[in-house]
Scaffold this motif. Structure first.
Motif, PDB file in Angstrom:
ATOM      1  N   MET A   1       0.792  -1.184  -0.035  1.00  0.00           N
ATOM      2  CA  MET A   1       0.018   0.100   0.039  1.00  0.00           C
ATOM      3  C   MET A   1       0.935   1.263   0.009  1.00  0.00           C
ATOM      4  O   MET A   1       1.840   1.260   0.798  1.00  0.00           O
ATOM      5  N   ASN A   2       0.771   1.914  -0.998  1.00  0.00           N
ATOM      6  CA  ASN A   2       1.535   3.399  -0.902  1.00  0.00           C
ATOM      7  C   ASN A   2       0.874   4.331  -0.168  1.00  0.00           C
ATOM      8  O   ASN A   2       0.042   4.183   0.517  1.00  0.00           O
ATOM      9  N   ARG A   4      -0.034   7.381  -0.471  1.00  0.00           N
ATOM     10  CA  ARG A   4      -1.142   8.140  -0.813  1.00  0.00           C
ATOM     11  C   ARG A   4      -2.435   7.380  -0.482  1.00  0.00           C
ATOM     12  O   ARG A   4      -3.356   7.948   0.157  1.00  0.00           O
ATOM     13  N   ARG A   5      -2.275   6.076  -0.659  1.00  0.00           N
ATOM     14  CA  ARG A   5      -3.633   5.302  -0.176  1.00  0.00           C
ATOM     15  C   ARG A   5      -3.820   5.306   1.107  1.00  0.00           C
ATOM     16  O   ARG A   5      -5.049   5.132   1.667  1.00  0.00           O
ATOM     17  N   LEU A   6      -2.642   5.330   1.871  1.00  0.00           N
ATOM     18  CA  LEU A   6      -2.798   5.192   3.523  1.00  0.00           C
ATOM     19  C   LEU A   6      -3.266   6.490   3.810  1.00  0.00           C
ATOM     20  O   LEU A   6      -4.253   6.472   4.685  1.00  0.00           O
ATOM     21  N   THR A   8      -5.098   8.718   2.263  1.00  0.00           N
ATOM     22  CA  THR A   8      -6.321   8.903   1.909  1.00  0.00           C
ATOM     23  C   THR A   8      -7.500   7.851   2.773  1.00  0.00           C
ATOM     24  O   THR A   8      -8.485   8.421   3.371  1.00  0.00           O
ATOM     25  N   PHE A   9      -7.062   6.708   3.293  1.00  0.00           N
ATOM     26  CA  PHE A   9      -7.845   5.926   4.030  1.00  0.00           C
ATOM     27  C   PHE A   9      -8.040   6.569   5.528  1.00  0.00           C
ATOM     28  O   PHE A   9      -8.959   6.405   6.028  1.00  0.00           O
TER      29      PHE A   9
END
Length: 68
Positions: A1-2, A4-6, A8-9
């Motif tokens: 998981m990059n 940016r996704r982390l 955002t989550f």
């Protein structure tokens, strides 16, 4: 998981906690009360996945000492 996704989550979870605090905390308490069931289920799934991986390696002949 990059990253940016982390991020955002985490932002989505914080927004849910801010805009629906009562529902969020009730759901969090319910999940915490069922943590043993969740941990058992996840542990079982991980063990099954690892066993499947070992079986796949056995089918490929990676364990010659087992006579496969």
């Amino acid at each position: 998981m990059n990253l940016r996704r982390l991020v955002t989550f985490i932002v989505i979870i914080l927004l849910i906690a801010i805009f629906r605090p009562s529902g969020f905390w009730q759901e969090l308490k319910r999940i915490w009360a069922q943590r043993e069931i969740i941990i058992r289920l996840l542990s079982g799934l991980v063990i099954l996945y690892l066993l499947y991986g070992l079986y796949s390696l056995y089918q490929q002949g990676r364990f010659p000492w087992l006579g496969g």
